[in-house]
Motif scaffolding. Structure first.
Motif, short mmCIF file in Angstrom:
data_model
loop_
_atom_site.label_atom_id
_atom_site.label_comp_id
_atom_site.label_asym_id
_atom_site.label_seq_id
_atom_site.Cartn_x
_atom_site.Cartn_y
_atom_site.Cartn_z
N ILE A 100 1.05 -1.29 -0.06
CA ILE A 100 -0.36 -0.36 0.50
C ILE A 100 1.05 1.16 0.88
N PHE A 101 2.11 1.53 0.57
CA PHE A 101 2.29 2.50 0.68
C PHE A 101 3.42 2.79 -0.58
N GLU A 102 3.73 1.48 -0.72
CA GLU A 102 4.47 1.58 -2.70
C GLU A 102 4.27 2.14 -3.50
N PHE A 103 2.48 2.02 -3.36
CA PHE A 103 0.98 2.18 -4.13
C PHE A 103 0.81 3.94 -4.36
N ALA A 104 1.17 4.42 -2.69
CA ALA A 104 0.85 5.54 -2.42
C ALA A 104 2.16 6.79 -3.08
N VAL A 105 2.90 5.62 -2.57
CA VAL A 105 4.52 6.78 -2.82
C VAL A 105 4.65 6.99 -4.63
N LEU A 106 4.38 5.61 -5.58
CA LEU A 106 4.34 5.75 -7.20
C LEU A 106 3.32 6.93 -8.08
N LEU A 107 2.86 6.73 -7.23
CA LEU A 107 1.38 7.37 -8.18
C LEU A 107 1.39 8.32 -7.89
N PRO A 108 2.12 9.65 -7.30
CA PRO A 108 2.32 10.64 -8.00
C PRO A 108 3.12 11.01 -9.80
N ILE A 109 3.83 9.69 -10.22
CA ILE A 109 4.28 9.86 -11.45
C ILE A 109 3.28 9.79 -12.35
N SER A 110 2.13 8.77 -12.01
CA SER A 110 1.23 8.21 -13.17
C SER A 110 0.20 9.39 -13.12
N ILE A 111 0.30 10.72 -12.31
CA ILE A 111 -0.92 11.48 -12.81
C ILE A 111 0.28 12.78 -13.32
N ALA A 113 1.61 16.89 -14.30
CA ALA A 113 2.44 18.39 -13.40
C ALA A 113 0.55 19.06 -12.76
N ILE A 114 -0.22 19.05 -13.86
CA ILE A 114 -1.18 20.12 -13.95
C ILE A 114 -2.42 19.50 -13.14
N VAL A 115 -2.76 18.33 -12.89
CA VAL A 115 -3.64 17.95 -12.02
C VAL A 115 -3.58 17.61 -11.23
N LEU A 116 -2.28 17.58 -10.26
CA LEU A 116 -1.61 17.55 -8.98
C LEU A 116 -1.89 19.54 -8.78
N VAL A 117 -1.85 20.39 -9.52
CA VAL A 117 -1.92 21.94 -9.23
C VAL A 117 -3.19 22.00 -8.93
N VAL A 118 -3.99 21.28 -9.88
CA VAL A 118 -5.58 21.82 -9.51
C VAL A 118 -5.99 20.61 -7.95
N GLY A 119 -5.35 19.82 -7.21
CA GLY A 119 -5.22 19.22 -6.57
C GLY A 119 -4.83 20.11 -4.78
N LEU A 120 -3.61 20.75 -5.52
CA LEU A 120 -2.71 21.30 -4.60
C LEU A 120 -3.14 23.25 -4.65
N ALA A 121 -4.05 23.67 -5.45
CA ALA A 121 -4.15 25.35 -5.41
C ALA A 121 -5.05 25.67 -4.02
N PRO A 122 -6.35 24.80 -3.84
CA PRO A 122 -7.04 25.05 -2.78
C PRO A 122 -6.03 24.59 -1.30
N TYR A 142 6.86 19.77 -4.34
CA TYR A 142 8.11 19.39 -4.98
C TYR A 142 8.25 17.65 -4.08
N GLY A 143 8.14 18.21 -3.06
CA GLY A 143 8.27 16.79 -2.37
C GLY A 143 7.41 15.28 -2.01
N ILE A 144 6.07 15.71 -2.96
CA ILE A 144 5.00 14.32 -3.98
C ILE A 144 5.62 13.93 -4.67
N THR A 145 6.15 15.39 -6.05
CA THR A 145 6.70 14.70 -7.92
C THR A 145 7.75 14.12 -7.28
N VAL A 146 8.78 14.01 -6.41
CA VAL A 146 10.14 12.96 -5.99
C VAL A 146 9.56 12.15 -5.59
N LEU A 147 8.87 11.67 -5.27
CA LEU A 147 8.29 11.09 -4.20
C LEU A 147 8.68 9.37 -4.76
N PRO A 148 7.80 9.25 -6.28
CA PRO A 148 8.62 7.78 -6.71
C PRO A 148 10.12 7.70 -7.45
N PHE A 149 10.56 9.16 -7.36
CA PHE A 149 12.56 8.73 -7.20
C PHE A 149 13.00 8.47 -6.47
#
Length: 264
Positions: A100-111, A113-122, A142-149
């Motif tokens: 479960i942890f691996e799925f959560a940290v690897l998820l940002p690589i499939s999303i 960046a523009i979708v991340l911004v929509v969720g992060l804006a609020p 950026y901490g979320i973005t670099v998680l998979p790597f």
């Protein structure tokens, strides 16, 4: 001899083709920075970076670079002091949660960046009200973005080291958990931690979409602004940034060769 391995000629051909694939755009960019309408080719555009008269035009790049370096430091701190200890804890104590942890940290690589911004804006509206709108706050995104790597780099070192045996041996000798993590486990994970840190720096220096949509000035957004006035300066800084990333990758390889054995 491995019959499935490619021949020496095949390896050379593949190496040359891959080298040309990367070298042609870099060489073209370098030649572009040397373009001079009067003398043909010269280093005038490179020397102009140190000209006080032209310093005002490229000041946004220096400001953006400073902001990106601050972001890199904060992002690396998130990787080293939040992600890495969590990964050690999951591998030692909560093995069932690892998928479960691996799925959560690897998820940002499939999303995207523009979708991340929509969720992060609020979220950033609340962050701005709480701690301000400083550029350093981008490190949370950026901490979320670099998680998979970062995860893959650290996990490779964890898989190569017997953390359970090392931690149990240290605990049996009376070491506290902070001592176990910092003095026993961290040296054995040095290769992965360093690789995760350097890759995080490379990602931060090259990120544009999140910073642009959240209206923050970083290295990449500053180069877009300066390019409207001086197209040569951003090209020069791009080459310098790529050279820095290349040196970081060489450093990773050197540490990997020099730290092949686990510490005990």
């Amino acid at each position: 001899m491995n019959r499935l391995a490619p021949s020496l000629t095949t390896r050379w051909v593949i190496g040359i083709l891959v080298g040309l694939f990367f070298a042609i755009p870099l060489v073209s960019t370098f030649l572009y920075t040397l373009r001079d309408t009067e003398s043909g080719l010269s280093f005038d555009h490179w020397l102009a970076l140190f000209d006080p008269a032209a310093s005002a035009a490229i000041k946004p790049i220096w400001t953006g670079l400073g902001n990106s370096l601050i972001l890199a430091v904060v992002t690396v701190a998130i990787v080293l002091f939040l992600l890495a200890p969590t990964m050690i804890l999951v591998n030692l104590r909560f093995g069932k949660l690892k998928p479960i942890f691996e799925f959560a940290v690897l998820l940002p690589i499939s999303i995207p960046a523009i979708v991340l911004v929509v969720g992060l804006a609020p979220i950033y509206l609340q962050i701005g009200r709480s701690v301000g709108t400083g550029t350093w706050t981008l490190a949370f995104a950026y901490g979320i973005t670099v998680l998979p790597f970062a995860y893959r780099s650290i996990q490779a070192s964890i898989d190569a080291a017997d953390l359970r045996t090392l931690s149990e041996a240290a605990r049996s000798l009376g070491a506290s958990w902070p001592t176990v993590v910092l003095q026993v486990l961290a040296p054995n994970l040095r290769q992965g931690l360093l690789a995760a840190s350097l890759i995080s720096i490379a990602v931060v220096l090259g990120e544009f979409t999140i910073a642009s949509l959240l209206n923050r000035q970083v290295f990449q957004t500053a180069m877009v602004v300066v390019q409207k006035q001086d197209p040569y300066a951003p090209a020069i800084f791009t080459l310098l940034a790529l050279a820095l990333v290349f040196l970081l990758l060489l450093l990773i390889g050197r540490v990997a060769r020099g730290n092949g054995k686990a510490h005990s």
